[in-house]
Design an enzyme around this catalytic site. Structure first.
Site, short mmCIF file in Angstrom:
data_model
loop_
_atom_site.label_atom_id
_atom_site.label_comp_id
_atom_site.label_asym_id
_atom_site.label_seq_id
_atom_site.Cartn_x
_atom_site.Cartn_y
_atom_site.Cartn_z
N THR A 202 0.89 -1.16 0.00
CA THR A 202 0.00 0.00 0.00
C THR A 202 0.92 1.20 0.00
OG1 THR A 202 -1.91 -0.99 1.11
CG2 THR A 202 -1.46 1.27 1.68
N THR A 253 0.01 0.14 6.77
CA THR A 253 0.02 -0.85 5.70
C THR A 253 0.13 -2.23 6.33
OG1 THR A 253 1.24 -1.76 3.84
CG2 THR A 253 2.53 -0.49 5.42
N1 ASP Z 1 -3.93 -2.59 4.32
C1 ASP Z 1 -4.24 -2.93 2.97
C2 ASP Z 1 -5.55 -3.65 2.95
O1 ASP Z 1 -5.75 -4.53 3.76
C3 ASP Z 1 -3.21 -3.77 2.32
C4 ASP Z 1 -1.80 -3.38 2.59
O2 ASP Z 1 -1.51 -2.42 3.25
O3 ASP Z 1 -0.90 -4.08 2.12
O4 ASP Z 1 -6.34 -3.39 2.09
#
Ligand code: ASP
Length: 341
Positions: A202, A253
């Protein structure tokens, strides 16, 4: 003269007791490009260089804007837009695939002054979802819009729209195929996220401007092979993104379901505000506690005194920060203390 002194003292007490923005605060910005099983052995020197160059570009653009007197809101918007436009990260161009081989994007933005926020979930044709989140915050009376309605609003705001295939990339398509194979072997979703490398990633930015105002912005394609209109933590205010001038600004993230359940971003700021902890130690605590219940990921944080930090519980997190003290660009956990010192 006496009246002026009194006014200054009153103002200082107000600032000290409420923690509200103070003028001429040092400016600073921290960004991330996702956390996960990011290991040196799995990356070529050229790949590493590409990530570092793009992270440096995003953090420098944001910092230069702040140094010229720009707002933290503009700085986080700009930095996240740079990362969204890069195919390296799971946001905008380069977003992960859903189970149905499409892309559904989430984003959120928040300012610390009055806790204004805008969020968008599951949009398929908006080139820069962070610009849509910002338009929702500034041009609508709502906080969160989803799907088709959000896309109609984006069109009305004359934001750049693209075909869903604009977000395609070979690397992410491979990740989808691997995710599907693993899913067939391991029917329980919780088991397959043990390798976050191909599930997550992210982008985000947090900043403080010279008025002492904080802002946070986060954008993502979500998790590889997501189904059924799954929405992660990013657009849930307080879970993956939060800003409050009385404490700190956070962008997260990681495994979004945990970030939602543990209200990660807001919890870090609450520990700063009510327990008087430093933002760096509050972030470390929350990220450690998250791992204890199985949640992997990380956060970047700036507090209202301008302290920049990060914390993560994965082998790596793409990250960079810039302040008067200089620029730091890192990827792997062993490059610094995981606390981001
Ligand atoms: N937090 C994000 C989600 O769950 C994914 C990520 O940060 O890698 O959509």
């Amino acid at each position: 003269m006496k009246l002026l002194t009194l006014q200054v003292i009153t103002l200082s007490i107000l600032v000290a007791t409420t923690g509200f923005a103070s003028a001429n605060a040092p400016v600073g910005i921290v960004i991330h490009g996702g956390a996960g099983t990011i290991e040196r052995s799995k990356m070529t020197e050229e790949q590493q260089k590409n990530y570092e160059v793009t992270l440096a570009d995003a953090v420098n653009k944001g910092y230069e804007l702040l140094a010229a007197g720009g707002s933290s809101l503009d700085a986080v918007t700009l930095a996240v837009t740079v990362l969204e436009d890069s195919p390296l990260f799971n946001a905008g161009k380069g977003a992960v695939y859903t189970w149905d081989e499409t892309h559904e994007l989430d984003a959120a933005i928040m300012t610390g002054q009055k806790r204004n926020a805008g969020a968008v979930a599951s949009v398929t044709n908006v080139k820069n979802p962070i610009l849509l989140a910002r338009a929702i915050m500034e041009q609508s009376e709502h906080v969160m819009l989803t799907g088709k309605g959000a896309e109609q609003f984006a069109a009305a705001q004359q934001l750049d729209l693209v075909e869903n295939s604009y977000f395609n990339s070979e690397f992410r398509y491979e990740a989808l195929k691997r995710a599907k194979q693993a899913q067939q072997k391991l029917p329980h979703q919780a088991a397959i996220v043990a390798d976050p490398n191909w599930k997550m990633g992210t982008v985000g930015a947090v900043a403080i401007d010279n008025s002492g105002n904080l802002a946070a912005a986060t954008s993502t394609g979500g998790m590889t092979a997501k189904r059924w209109g799954r929405v992660g933590d990013v657009p849930v205010i307080g879970a993956g993104n939060f800003a409050d001038n009385s404490s700190c600004a956070v962008s997260g993230t990681g495994h979004g379901e945990y970030f939602i359940r543990y209200n990660v971003a807001a919890d870090i700021c609450a520990r700063v505000k009510y327990q008087g902890k430093s933002a760096a130690s509050a972030a470390r605590e929350v990220i450690d506690e998250l791992l204890q219940v199985g949640g992997t990921g990380g956060v970047i944080v700036v507090d209202n005194k301008g302290e920049l930090s990060w914390a993560f519980n994965t082998p790596g997190m793409y990250r960079a920060k810039r302040s008067e003290a200089g620029t730091v660009v890192e990827i792997f956990a062993d490059q610094s203390e995981k606390a981001g010192k």
